[in-house]
Design a protein around this motif. Structure first.
Motif, mmCIF file in Angstrom:
data_model
loop_
_atom_site.group_PDB
_atom_site.id
_atom_site.type_symbol
_atom_site.label_atom_id
_atom_site.label_comp_id
_atom_site.label_asym_id
_atom_site.label_seq_id
_atom_site.Cartn_x
_atom_site.Cartn_y
_atom_site.Cartn_z
ATOM 1 N N MET A 100 -6.750 4.155 -9.167
ATOM 2 C CA MET A 100 -6.790 3.314 -10.285
ATOM 3 C C MET A 100 -6.767 1.618 -9.718
ATOM 4 O O MET A 100 -7.650 0.818 -10.453
ATOM 5 C CB MET A 100 -5.421 2.974 -10.951
ATOM 6 N N LEU A 101 -6.456 1.266 -8.605
ATOM 7 C CA LEU A 101 -6.720 -0.053 -8.067
ATOM 8 C C LEU A 101 -7.707 -0.260 -6.996
ATOM 9 O O LEU A 101 -7.975 -1.192 -6.695
ATOM 10 C CB LEU A 101 -5.477 -0.451 -8.089
ATOM 11 N N GLY A 102 -7.972 0.680 -6.503
ATOM 12 C CA GLY A 102 -9.027 0.797 -5.122
ATOM 13 C C GLY A 102 -8.303 0.500 -3.930
ATOM 14 O O GLY A 102 -8.744 0.332 -3.026
ATOM 15 N N THR A 103 -6.765 0.382 -3.926
ATOM 16 C CA THR A 103 -5.991 0.211 -2.805
ATOM 17 C C THR A 103 -4.572 0.789 -3.074
ATOM 18 O O THR A 103 -3.996 0.908 -4.299
ATOM 19 C CB THR A 103 -5.741 -1.444 -2.695
ATOM 20 N N PRO A 104 -3.965 1.341 -2.073
ATOM 21 C CA PRO A 104 -2.501 1.921 -2.283
ATOM 22 C C PRO A 104 -1.525 0.851 -2.703
ATOM 23 O O PRO A 104 -0.462 1.184 -1.927
ATOM 24 C CB PRO A 104 -2.502 2.655 -1.007
ATOM 25 N N ASP A 105 -1.842 0.286 -3.544
ATOM 26 C CA ASP A 105 -0.596 -0.890 -4.022
ATOM 27 C C ASP A 105 0.341 -0.241 -5.019
ATOM 28 O O ASP A 105 0.337 -0.590 -6.075
ATOM 29 C CB ASP A 105 -1.604 -1.974 -4.529
ATOM 30 N N VAL A 106 1.313 0.415 -4.506
ATOM 31 C CA VAL A 106 2.150 1.195 -5.487
ATOM 32 C C VAL A 106 3.042 0.064 -6.022
ATOM 33 O O VAL A 106 3.500 0.440 -7.157
ATOM 34 C CB VAL A 106 2.913 2.138 -4.787
ATOM 35 N N ASP A 107 3.218 -1.213 -5.514
ATOM 36 C CA ASP A 107 4.185 -2.083 -6.232
ATOM 37 C C ASP A 107 3.505 -2.490 -7.206
ATOM 38 O O ASP A 107 4.068 -2.705 -8.356
ATOM 39 C CB ASP A 107 4.135 -3.373 -5.157
ATOM 40 N N ARG A 108 2.219 -2.769 -7.496
ATOM 41 C CA ARG A 108 1.530 -3.492 -8.656
ATOM 42 C C ARG A 108 1.356 -2.199 -9.665
ATOM 43 O O ARG A 108 1.502 -2.520 -10.797
ATOM 44 C CB ARG A 108 0.043 -3.713 -8.196
ATOM 45 N N LEU A 109 1.226 -0.793 -9.017
ATOM 46 C CA LEU A 109 1.242 0.288 -10.148
ATOM 47 C C LEU A 109 2.490 0.360 -10.732
ATOM 48 O O LEU A 109 2.565 0.413 -11.979
ATOM 49 C CB LEU A 109 0.767 1.404 -9.491
#
Length: 244
Positions: free
Chosen positions: A214-223
């Motif tokens: 979804m974000l193009g980066t594994p930023d689980v915090d943002r998700l």
């Protein structure tokens, strides 16, 4: 716009995250519905199993309080669990922290029994790559019986979604990947979803794989922040907010 139990709810959207919020709202729309067979696909076998389980103390983006409040919302509003009712949970091993919180919330709400079934994407991928074709197409008999029993027992079902490894099958023979998986199990689950006899909901759970998609980066915090906002965990009383 998301719909919950017949109520329209507007959510402010971060202009930098249009696709993210849209995806998260899929979970919100399912917080309390017993139709829409297409959404039931997230309860089907080869959708989003998991990789290596991450211990809860490493989930810095999701505190125990977050998990407990989310679980309480799913139990109280998502499936409107009744005293003495059985609660069934379908999850992948990566979703274990939320599944455990749901079990506690279920029993606290009066569940007679909470039954959790875990799946694993790497195990599923091994089957797709190496198992006999007929076994890929055939669902496990006990899972078919379990699905039927959820209906017979008038149970409630919470299915946790959030693919931890969406590209796991990229290097597998496309012909094998295209084989319909567990047709009979999928058919039984769709039948039950359309029967209006089981209260079910789908809960979004943040994973590295989903965040990457979804974000193009594994930023689980943002998700996770997007999920929490979409299901109103930012409210003092999320359940009451949904019922307004």
């Amino acid at each position: 716009k998301a719909r919950l139990r017949g109520h329209d709810c507007q959510h402010e959207q971060d202009p930098d995250e249009p696709h993210l919020t849209e995806a998260v709202l899929i979970s919100v729309r399912q917080l309390r519905t017993t139709s829409a067979a297409a959404s039931w696909e997230t309860w089907m076998p080869a959708t989003s199993p998991s990789t290596v389980w991450v211990p809860l103390n490493r989930l810095s983006y999701m505190t125990q309080q977050d998990l407990d409040r989310y679980a309480q919302l799913l139990v109280a509003v998502g499936v409107s669990l009744e005293e003495g009712q059985e609660l069934f949970v379908d999850a992948f091993v990566d979703h274990a922290p939320l599944a455990r919180a749901i079990a506690r919330a279920g029993y606290a709400a009066g569940a007679k029994r909470v039954d959790v079934h875990y799946d694993d994407k790497y195990v599923n991928a091994a089957m797709v790559e190496l198992a006999p074709v007929e076994e890929i197409e055939r669902g496990a008999g006990w899972l078919i019986r379990r699905a039927a029993e959820i209906e017979e027992r008038r149970g409630a079902l919470i299915s946790i979604s959030g693919d931890p490894a969406p590209r796991l099958l990229d290097d597998v023979d496309p012909e094998r990947v295209a084989i319909p998986r567990a047709r009979d199990l999928s058919a039984e689950r769709i039948r039950i979803a359309l029967s209006d006899k089981v209260r079910w909901t789908i809960a979004a759970y943040p994973t590295d794989g989903w965040a990457e998609t979804m974000l193009g980066t594994p930023d689980v915090d943002r998700l996770w922040r997007a999920i929490a906002m979409s299901v109103r965990l930012d409210e003092d009383d999320p359940s009451a907010a949904w019922r307004e």
